[in-house]
Design a protein around this motif. Structure first.
Motif, short mmCIF file in Angstrom:
data_model
loop_
_atom_site.label_atom_id
_atom_site.label_comp_id
_atom_site.label_asym_id
_atom_site.label_seq_id
_atom_site.Cartn_x
_atom_site.Cartn_y
_atom_site.Cartn_z
N THR A 158 0.83 -1.20 0.00
CA THR A 158 0.00 0.00 0.00
C THR A 158 0.86 1.26 0.00
N VAL A 159 1.92 1.25 0.81
CA VAL A 159 2.83 2.40 0.86
C VAL A 159 3.62 2.52 -0.43
N TYR A 162 1.08 3.45 -3.48
CA TYR A 162 -0.07 4.25 -3.07
C TYR A 162 -0.65 5.05 -4.24
N TRP A 228 -5.82 8.53 1.68
CA TRP A 228 -4.93 8.28 2.81
C TRP A 228 -5.59 8.62 4.14
#
Length: 281
Positions: A158-159, A162, A228
């Motif tokens: 995910t990071v 993103y 986010w």
């Protein structure tokens, strides 16, 4: 509250400390995956994967007890069932261009029915209630480590990806025109959703994992506009719901799982009403 915290430190309350810690760790994965599922409008996929996992458990128990395949554990069956269902939904949707909700409902019914047919031919007592509702207050250290591994598996991609996930979530067509491999990210999302569900079914059960994948993210969506911030708020809300539900259930002797779901549902309804009122102004 201070008195309760003192009680929590007593040896006989170890089970509640484990439950609170696992709930906090699981909230990270639930908040992130739940946000992507809600944003992509495939919330019913959570239900399909969860019930497909139950179908896999049914097949695994049959193979264990009837065919004597002792290595085919219920957890392995759940992983295979949930992953197969999620990827089947994705492949059919991408290749046949069918409606996701239709595919999800068909897969949901099919996989669960197959599992129930195998369970009907499986000798011995089978505790389906444990798979449906789990028991978050009967956890050990292995659940903590398993949940930590799940957090790493979910948070790392995910990071790293993103921006790609953001583009895919809100405008898949535009993202594909920009050269983003939308199909790969879409199938990856389905696989991560299935994995999250399977690893948490043993902890909180099918009903609770479905609720915690959708309700905190849907509530966060009422108050945030960025992906986010929605992930962060969803994780916080999930942690709050689990913690509050455990504290209330332990104090007033209610079942923990249903109490958590009720609290999450009430907050979502309130958040939806507040959001609708703000938009009406």
């Amino acid at each position: 509250m201070i008195a309760f915290l003192r009680e929590l430190m007593q040896p006989e309350w170890m089970f509640l400390r484990y439950a609170l810690l696992v709930g906090a760790l699981a909230s990270l994965s639930l908040g992130v995956i739940g946000t992507m599922v809600v944003t992509r409008r495939i919330s019913s996929l959570a239900g399909a994967s969860a019930h497909a996992a139950l179908g896999g458990v049914g097949v695994a128990l049959f193979l264990q007890r009837v065919c004597m395949w002792t290595g085919f554990t219920p957890m392995l069956g759940a992983v295979i069932g949930a992953m197969a269902a999620a990827l089947l939904v994705g492949v059919i949707n991408l290749c046949a261009k069918e409606r996701e909700d239709t595919i999800i409902n068909v897969v949901w019914a099919l996989f669960m029915s197959v599992g129930l047919l195998f369970l009907a031919r499986t000798p011995g007592a089978i505790d389906l209630q444990g798979y449906l509702f789990g028991n978050i207050v009967l956890l050990d250290r292995s659940a903590i480590w398993r949940t930590m591994v799940l957090d790493v598996v979910v948070l790392a991609p995910t990071v790293l990806f993103y921006n790609n996930i953001l583009a895919m979530s809100f405008d898949a067509t535009f993202a594909e025109l920009r050269g983003i491999r939308v199909k790969i990210f879409y199938l990856g999302l389905l696989a991560l959703t299935a994995l999250t569900i399977v690893l948490l079914i043993d902890v909180v059960g099918i009903i609770l994992v479905i609720a915690l994948l959708t309700l905190p993210a849907a509530t966060a969506g009422c108050f945030t506009r960025h992906l986010w911030s929605m992930m962060i708020l969803s994780s916080i809300l999930s942690w709050v719901f689990v913690t509050a539900g455990l504290l209330v259930s332990s104090r007033y002797e209610f079942p923990a799982g249903p109490m958590i779901v009720v609290l999450a549902g009430v907050v979502y309804v309130v958040g939806l009403a507040v959001s609708s009122r703000r938009k009406a102004r």
